[in-house]
Design a protein around this motif. Structure first.
Motif, mmCIF file in Angstrom:
data_model
loop_
_atom_site.group_PDB
_atom_site.id
_atom_site.type_symbol
_atom_site.label_atom_id
_atom_site.label_comp_id
_atom_site.label_asym_id
_atom_site.label_seq_id
_atom_site.Cartn_x
_atom_site.Cartn_y
_atom_site.Cartn_z
ATOM 1 N N ASP A 92 0.853 -1.187 0.000
ATOM 2 C CA ASP A 92 0.000 0.000 0.000
ATOM 3 C C ASP A 92 0.882 1.228 0.000
ATOM 4 O OD1 ASP A 92 -1.630 2.112 0.527
ATOM 5 O OD2 ASP A 92 -2.884 1.024 1.955
ATOM 6 N N ALA A 93 0.771 2.024 -1.039
ATOM 7 C CA ALA A 93 1.660 3.168 -1.188
ATOM 8 C C ALA A 93 1.524 4.168 -0.077
ATOM 9 C CB ALA A 93 1.371 3.848 -2.530
ATOM 10 N N TYR A 94 0.391 4.236 0.555
ATOM 11 C CA TYR A 94 0.155 5.303 1.513
ATOM 12 C C TYR A 94 0.100 4.801 2.944
ATOM 13 C CZ TYR A 94 -0.480 8.027 -2.597
ATOM 14 O OH TYR A 94 -0.260 8.638 -3.784
ATOM 15 N N SER A 95 0.808 3.730 3.248
ATOM 16 C CA SER A 95 0.861 3.255 4.622
ATOM 17 C C SER A 95 1.783 4.128 5.452
ATOM 18 C CB SER A 95 1.348 1.807 4.671
ATOM 19 O OG SER A 95 2.641 1.698 4.123
ATOM 20 N N THR A 96 2.637 4.930 4.813
ATOM 21 C CA THR A 96 3.496 5.873 5.516
ATOM 22 C C THR A 96 3.632 7.126 4.696
ATOM 23 O OG1 THR A 96 5.519 5.094 4.472
ATOM 24 C CG2 THR A 96 4.862 4.000 6.512
ATOM 25 N N ILE A 97 4.183 8.165 5.331
ATOM 26 C CA ILE A 97 4.528 9.386 4.621
ATOM 27 C C ILE A 97 5.995 9.656 4.889
ATOM 28 C CG2 ILE A 97 4.149 11.852 4.416
ATOM 29 C CD1 ILE A 97 1.410 11.466 5.439
ATOM 30 N N GLY A 98 6.723 9.989 3.875
ATOM 31 C CA GLY A 98 8.099 10.357 4.078
ATOM 32 C C GLY A 98 8.914 9.232 4.662
ATOM 33 N N GLY A 99 8.427 8.007 4.574
ATOM 34 C CA GLY A 99 9.185 6.880 5.055
ATOM 35 C C GLY A 99 9.124 6.718 6.540
ATOM 36 N N GLY A 102 -1.113 15.123 8.966
ATOM 37 C CA GLY A 102 -0.244 14.947 7.816
ATOM 38 C C GLY A 102 -1.007 15.004 6.508
ATOM 39 N N LEU A 103 -0.296 15.359 5.449
ATOM 40 C CA LEU A 103 -0.862 15.411 4.097
ATOM 41 C C LEU A 103 -0.013 14.536 3.192
ATOM 42 C CD1 LEU A 103 -1.325 19.299 3.736
ATOM 43 C CD2 LEU A 103 -3.053 17.637 4.442
ATOM 44 N N VAL A 104 -0.654 13.771 2.332
ATOM 45 C CA VAL A 104 0.098 12.981 1.361
ATOM 46 C C VAL A 104 -0.777 12.703 0.144
ATOM 47 C CG1 VAL A 104 -0.570 10.719 2.278
ATOM 48 C CG2 VAL A 104 1.573 10.952 1.043
ATOM 49 N N GLY A 105 -0.154 12.674 -1.021
ATOM 50 C CA GLY A 105 -0.893 12.388 -2.249
ATOM 51 C C GLY A 105 -0.292 13.131 -3.426
ATOM 52 N N MET A 106 -0.954 13.027 -4.552
ATOM 53 C CA MET A 106 -0.483 13.639 -5.787
ATOM 54 C C MET A 106 -1.497 14.693 -6.234
ATOM 55 S SD MET A 106 2.285 13.145 -7.643
ATOM 56 C CE MET A 106 2.725 11.413 -7.466
ATOM 57 N N ALA A 107 -1.036 15.929 -6.388
ATOM 58 C CA ALA A 107 -1.920 17.011 -6.807
ATOM 59 C C ALA A 107 -1.609 17.421 -8.240
ATOM 60 C CB ALA A 107 -1.759 18.224 -5.886
ATOM 61 N N GLY A 108 -2.646 17.786 -8.968
ATOM 62 C CA GLY A 108 -2.476 18.216 -10.344
ATOM 63 C C GLY A 108 -3.577 17.660 -11.232
ATOM 64 N N PRO A 109 -3.680 18.144 -12.459
ATOM 65 C CA PRO A 109 -4.721 17.683 -13.384
ATOM 66 C C PRO A 109 -4.645 16.172 -13.620
ATOM 67 C CG PRO A 109 -3.628 19.649 -14.227
ATOM 68 C CD PRO A 109 -2.818 19.182 -13.066
ATOM 69 N N GLY A 110 -5.772 15.500 -13.477
ATOM 70 C CA GLY A 110 -5.830 14.082 -13.747
ATOM 71 C C GLY A 110 -5.257 13.200 -12.656
ATOM 72 N N SER A 111 -4.954 13.750 -11.484
ATOM 73 C CA SER A 111 -4.392 12.942 -10.408
ATOM 74 C C SER A 111 -5.374 11.866 -9.957
ATOM 75 C CB SER A 111 -4.040 13.829 -9.204
ATOM 76 O OG SER A 111 -3.715 13.047 -8.074
ATOM 77 N N THR A 112 -4.879 10.644 -9.793
ATOM 78 C CA THR A 112 -5.709 9.556 -9.283
ATOM 79 C C THR A 112 -5.322 9.196 -7.856
ATOM 80 O OG1 THR A 112 -4.206 7.892 -10.208
ATOM 81 C CG2 THR A 112 -6.063 8.602 -11.583
ATOM 82 N N LYS A 113 -4.380 9.961 -7.278
ATOM 83 C CA LYS A 113 -3.940 9.767 -5.893
ATOM 84 C C LYS A 113 -4.154 11.083 -5.144
ATOM 85 C CE LYS A 113 -2.021 5.669 -6.772
ATOM 86 N NZ LYS A 113 -2.445 4.394 -6.145
ATOM 87 N N PRO A 114 -5.391 11.460 -4.857
ATOM 88 C CA PRO A 114 -5.672 12.766 -4.271
ATOM 89 C C PRO A 114 -5.018 12.956 -2.908
ATOM 90 C CG PRO A 114 -7.573 11.334 -4.082
ATOM 91 C CD PRO A 114 -6.606 10.640 -4.989
ATOM 92 N N VAL A 115 -4.665 14.193 -2.611
ATOM 93 C CA VAL A 115 -4.040 14.520 -1.333
ATOM 94 C C VAL A 115 -5.058 14.345 -0.210
ATOM 95 C CG1 VAL A 115 -2.887 16.314 0.010
ATOM 96 C CG2 VAL A 115 -2.476 16.137 -2.459
ATOM 97 N N SER A 116 -4.681 13.599 0.811
ATOM 98 C CA SER A 116 -5.568 13.304 1.927
ATOM 99 C C SER A 116 -4.859 13.620 3.238
ATOM 100 C CB SER A 116 -5.973 11.818 1.890
ATOM 101 O OG SER A 116 -6.866 11.522 2.942
ATOM 102 N N ALA A 117 -5.651 13.837 4.285
ATOM 103 C CA ALA A 117 -5.096 14.184 5.598
ATOM 104 C C ALA A 117 -5.328 13.064 6.600
ATOM 105 C CB ALA A 117 -5.739 15.472 6.109
ATOM 106 N N THR A 118 -4.436 12.974 7.580
ATOM 107 C CA THR A 118 -4.582 12.002 8.649
ATOM 108 C C THR A 118 -4.064 12.606 9.943
ATOM 109 O OG1 THR A 118 -4.182 9.698 9.273
ATOM 110 C CG2 THR A 118 -2.326 10.910 8.359
ATOM 111 N N TRP A 119 -4.391 11.980 11.066
ATOM 112 C CA TRP A 119 -3.944 12.439 12.381
ATOM 113 C C TRP A 119 -3.235 11.298 13.087
ATOM 114 C CZ3 TRP A 119 -4.690 17.414 14.348
ATOM 115 C CH2 TRP A 119 -5.487 18.259 13.558
ATOM 116 N N PHE A 120 -2.145 11.614 13.780
ATOM 117 C CA PHE A 120 -1.360 10.583 14.440
ATOM 118 C C PHE A 120 -0.475 11.219 15.514
ATOM 119 C CE2 PHE A 120 0.417 12.152 10.535
ATOM 120 C CZ PHE A 120 1.711 12.534 10.885
#
Length: 291
Positions: free
Chosen positions: A18-25, A220-238
């Motif tokens: 899962d690409a989004y199990s972490t942010i920034g490693g 935290g914020l993570v995702g891909m922003a821009g035209p046609g992005s299929t990985k929208p930027v989402s927020a989480t709390w931790f």
């Protein structure tokens, strides 16, 4: 990250596909995003799915740590939520004004782009933990060269090489491709990769002369922003728990761990378009955090 008990890292951590199990490693920044295809994904926000513990520690990192950590699961942090009075024996609950600034000026030194020269006290430890959470949750963790620099700057030299080796394996070409990046970690043309950790508050849970355990509550914020992005930027709390050690003349991370929440109720804000998010990320810089 499975670096072995001798190094103080948990054995049950593992980065998933899962690409989004972490942010920034770093598990400091664990963030899950919707898997839907098509559109910019911003008109139908969904609650992120839960995942098993990831391979890399903020943090994050984070990222988000942010992501994220950046910041993975580096065992050894207290992580039990005990309140402390700085003595390591536990203390009374924080006062209502505990989130107020100390009045201490932010540090002026920098090691590369990361603040340095923190005070050898509780305030300095909290400031260091906050700034390290930001660095480990940044997009720089997805690039080989900047990742090594970030780890060297934020961690105890005794754990750097083993951590860098584990991160190199974790940030494989297939993983980078899964998060929407090119296999070499660069961002596809026309898109903006977002990975940020934003500290909300800090708390010292344990403090001795040259060691401190600091919890950093983050979004935290993570995702891909821009035209046609299929990985929208989402927020989480931790919440990231960093075990710090005074090394030389500054605080360094010896180990860290992350847990979900506390998470507030989502507001009624309209989700911005991918272009708006990309513009905000490119137009708004970060902060140097001082407690």
């Amino acid at each position: 990250m499975s670096l072995g008990d001798d190094n103080g890292y948990g054995n049950d951590s593992g980065r998933t596909d899962d690409a989004y199990s972490t942010i920034g490693g770093t598990r400091q920044t664990r963030t899950r995003l919707p898997d839907g295809e098509g559109g910019d994904g911003y008109n139908t926000p969904r609650r992120p799915a839960r995942a098993s513990r990831s391979l890399i520690t903020m943090a994050g990192v984070v990222v988000l740590l942010i992501a994220a950590i950046a910041f993975a699961n580096m065992g050894g942090g207290d992580g039990n939520g005990n309140d402390g009075d700085g003595s390591g024996k536990g203390g009374s609950k924080p006062e209502a004004a505990s989130t107020a600034a100390t009045g201490t000026k932010p540090v002026t030194g920098k090691n590369g782009t990361i603040p340095s020269g923190f005070a050898h006290d509780e305030q300095g430890a909290q400031s260091a933990a906050s700034n390290y959470a930001v660095a480990l949750g940044s997009a720089g963790m997805f690039s080989t060269d900047t990742r090594r620099s970030i780890v060297q700057t934020t961690h105890d030299p005794a754990v750097v090489e083993s951590l860098v080796a584990a991160l190199t394996k974790a940030y494989s070409p297939s993983f980078l491709k899964n998060v929407g990046l090119n296999e070499d970690g660069t961002t596809p043309s026309g898109l903006t990769f977002v990975s940020r950790t934003i500290p909300v508050g800090t708390k010292v849970t344990e403090k001795t002369g040259d060691t401190a355990t600091v919890e950093v509550w983050c979004t935290g914020l993570v995702g891909m922003a821009g035209p046609g992005s299929t990985k929208p930027v989402s927020a989480t709390w931790f919440t990231i728990s960093e075990k710090l050690k005074w090394v030389g003349d500054d605080w360094r991370i010896e180990s860290s761990s992350q847990k979900e929440g506390p998470t507030p109720v989502n507001g009624d804000n309209r989700a911005s378009t991918a272009d708006e998010i990309a513009g905000a990320v490119e137009g708004y810089g970060g902060f140097t955090y001082a407690r």
